[in-house]
Design a protein around this motif. Sequence first.
Motif, PDB file in Angstrom:
ATOM      1  N   LYS A   5       0.846  -1.202   0.000  1.00  0.00           N
ATOM      2  CA  LYS A   5       0.000   0.000   0.000  1.00  0.00           C
ATOM      3  C   LYS A   5       0.875   1.243   0.000  1.00  0.00           C
ATOM      4  O   LYS A   5       1.848   1.330   0.741  1.00  0.00           O
ATOM      5  CB  LYS A   5      -0.905  -0.008   1.233  1.00  0.00           C
ATOM      6  CG  LYS A   5      -2.003  -1.038   1.147  1.00  0.00           C
ATOM      7  CD  LYS A   5      -3.039  -0.821   2.222  1.00  0.00           C
ATOM      8  CE  LYS A   5      -4.232  -1.722   1.959  1.00  0.00           C
ATOM      9  NZ  LYS A   5      -5.269  -1.565   2.947  1.00  0.00           N
ATOM     10  N   ASN A 104      -2.187   5.800  -6.982  1.00  0.00           N
ATOM     11  CA  ASN A 104      -2.976   4.789  -6.286  1.00  0.00           C
ATOM     12  C   ASN A 104      -2.664   4.788  -4.780  1.00  0.00           C
ATOM     13  O   ASN A 104      -2.289   3.784  -4.188  1.00  0.00           O
ATOM     14  CB  ASN A 104      -2.691   3.407  -6.905  1.00  0.00           C
ATOM     15  CG  ASN A 104      -3.669   2.362  -6.423  1.00  0.00           C
ATOM     16  OD1 ASN A 104      -4.762   2.699  -5.958  1.00  0.00           O
ATOM     17  ND2 ASN A 104      -3.270   1.097  -6.491  1.00  0.00           N
ATOM     18  N   SER A 106      -3.108   4.873  -0.769  1.00  0.00           N
ATOM     19  CA  SER A 106      -4.045   4.236   0.176  1.00  0.00           C
ATOM     20  C   SER A 106      -4.206   5.009   1.483  1.00  0.00           C
ATOM     21  O   SER A 106      -5.074   4.686   2.296  1.00  0.00           O
ATOM     22  CB  SER A 106      -3.558   2.822   0.529  1.00  0.00           C
ATOM     23  OG  SER A 106      -3.496   2.027  -0.610  1.00  0.00           O
ATOM     24  N   VAL A 121      -9.327   8.631   0.908  1.00  0.00           N
ATOM     25  CA  VAL A 121      -8.458   7.746   1.703  1.00  0.00           C
ATOM     26  C   VAL A 121      -8.293   8.315   3.116  1.00  0.00           C
ATOM     27  O   VAL A 121      -8.505   9.506   3.341  1.00  0.00           O
ATOM     28  CB  VAL A 121      -7.049   7.580   1.059  1.00  0.00           C
ATOM     29  CG1 VAL A 121      -7.135   6.932  -0.305  1.00  0.00           C
ATOM     30  CG2 VAL A 121      -6.304   8.907   0.977  1.00  0.00           C
ATOM     31  N   PHE A 350      -4.659   2.619   8.022  1.00  0.00           N
ATOM     32  CA  PHE A 350      -4.503   2.463   6.574  1.00  0.00           C
ATOM     33  C   PHE A 350      -4.763   1.024   6.106  1.00  0.00           C
ATOM     34  O   PHE A 350      -4.705   0.753   4.917  1.00  0.00           O
ATOM     35  CB  PHE A 350      -3.084   2.879   6.138  1.00  0.00           C
ATOM     36  CG  PHE A 350      -2.695   4.254   6.593  1.00  0.00           C
ATOM     37  CD1 PHE A 350      -3.531   5.334   6.362  1.00  0.00           C
ATOM     38  CD2 PHE A 350      -1.490   4.469   7.256  1.00  0.00           C
ATOM     39  CE1 PHE A 350      -3.181   6.621   6.781  1.00  0.00           C
ATOM     40  CE2 PHE A 350      -1.120   5.743   7.681  1.00  0.00           C
ATOM     41  CZ  PHE A 350      -1.980   6.820   7.447  1.00  0.00           C
ATOM     42  N   GLU A 353      -9.865  -1.600   4.274  1.00  0.00           N
ATOM     43  CA  GLU A 353     -10.115  -1.418   2.823  1.00  0.00           C
ATOM     44  C   GLU A 353     -11.225  -0.403   2.598  1.00  0.00           C
ATOM     45  O   GLU A 353     -12.157  -0.320   3.341  1.00  0.00           O
ATOM     46  CB  GLU A 353     -10.514  -2.757   2.195  1.00  0.00           C
ATOM     47  CG  GLU A 353      -9.376  -3.714   2.025  1.00  0.00           C
ATOM     48  CD  GLU A 353      -8.204  -3.154   1.208  1.00  0.00           C
ATOM     49  OE1 GLU A 353      -8.448  -2.376   0.254  1.00  0.00           O
ATOM     50  OE2 GLU A 353      -7.064  -3.469   1.531  1.00  0.00           O
TER      51      GLU A 353
END
Length: 353
Positions: A5, A104, A106, A121, A350, A353
């Motif tokens: 991640k 991308n 996270s 996020v 983090f 999901e």
Amino acid sequence: MAHKKRILIAPLNWGLGHATRCIPVINALINHDFDPIIASDGAALELLKKEYPNLTCLTLPSYNITYSKIGKLFKYKLLKDSPRILKNIQAEKKATSQIVENYNISGIISDNRFGVYSKKVSSVFITHQLQVLSGSTTWLSTKMHEKIIRKFNECWVPDYREEPNLSGKLGHVDASDMKLRYIGPVSRFKKAALPITYDIMVLLSGPEPQRSILEQKLTIELQQYSGAILFVKGLVEREIKKESQGNITFYNYMTSNLLEDSLNSSELVISRSGYTTIMDFAKLGKKAFFIPTPGQFEQEYLADLLSKNKLVPSCNQDEFSIQKLDDITEFNGLKTFDYEINYKELFSLFQTE
């Protein structure tokens, strides 16, 4: 194979303290199998690029905060600059949402960068300033800061919740409904029993022109001193430069390992009273002398707090003379702490999901 991640970590470029206190957090992210992406600007970004040549480092819009030559005018200069700073925060928000998409991301950890968060996020804000001191406008600057902090999922305060603590009223507010976590002091350094090589170490940092003004003043004052002096200017340049003049060894800047060794092998350190510096010196159990940046209420408050508690002597920039160092014998110095931060628990934010 599952991809690691990616966590965006973004320190403010204001002095080097925000960047250097992110170093242990970046190391912990790597150790806990995350892929940190670093984002900042100016000297803070340059410093982190040198520490982490293999990590992705991105440039964010700059706040371009500078000090006035006259400390008392700092607040008014900041007010005058605030429309531009607000515009830059908007640009920072836009840049952040692009980074979240393109890389991308996270999770986000922002050290005092107001626009680095995303609703998509989990976003964390790191600050030791829940109360933002600005003289007669403290109530207003604190309210504005709280409003920003509430946009994040959590706020991590690098200090102890209980007394004794390092940040005093800066990091401790009453009846706060913000999602605060006191994570304990953060430092990139470890204490080591090295032989003392330098009687005095000078460690400079912070925005211009005040950094240069103090450099000039100390260079003149320290010529009267006969012991061995190490002078680190806090100028992050392409390469480390070292030169000697009599009993003074000058460096433009140092990487973490070199700085750790130098601090451990110095008897006394003269520096600004920035909060990251205080955490570092507490970790190393150093004797110090503080000269707060003129007009920076936070540094003036912290220097005053540590003086009152008989830990570290200080004086304002105009008053400093080599004779002031005689006061040190009456002070205890900062105590070392062996506090282990539970990063696994912090980073669990983090993992969802």
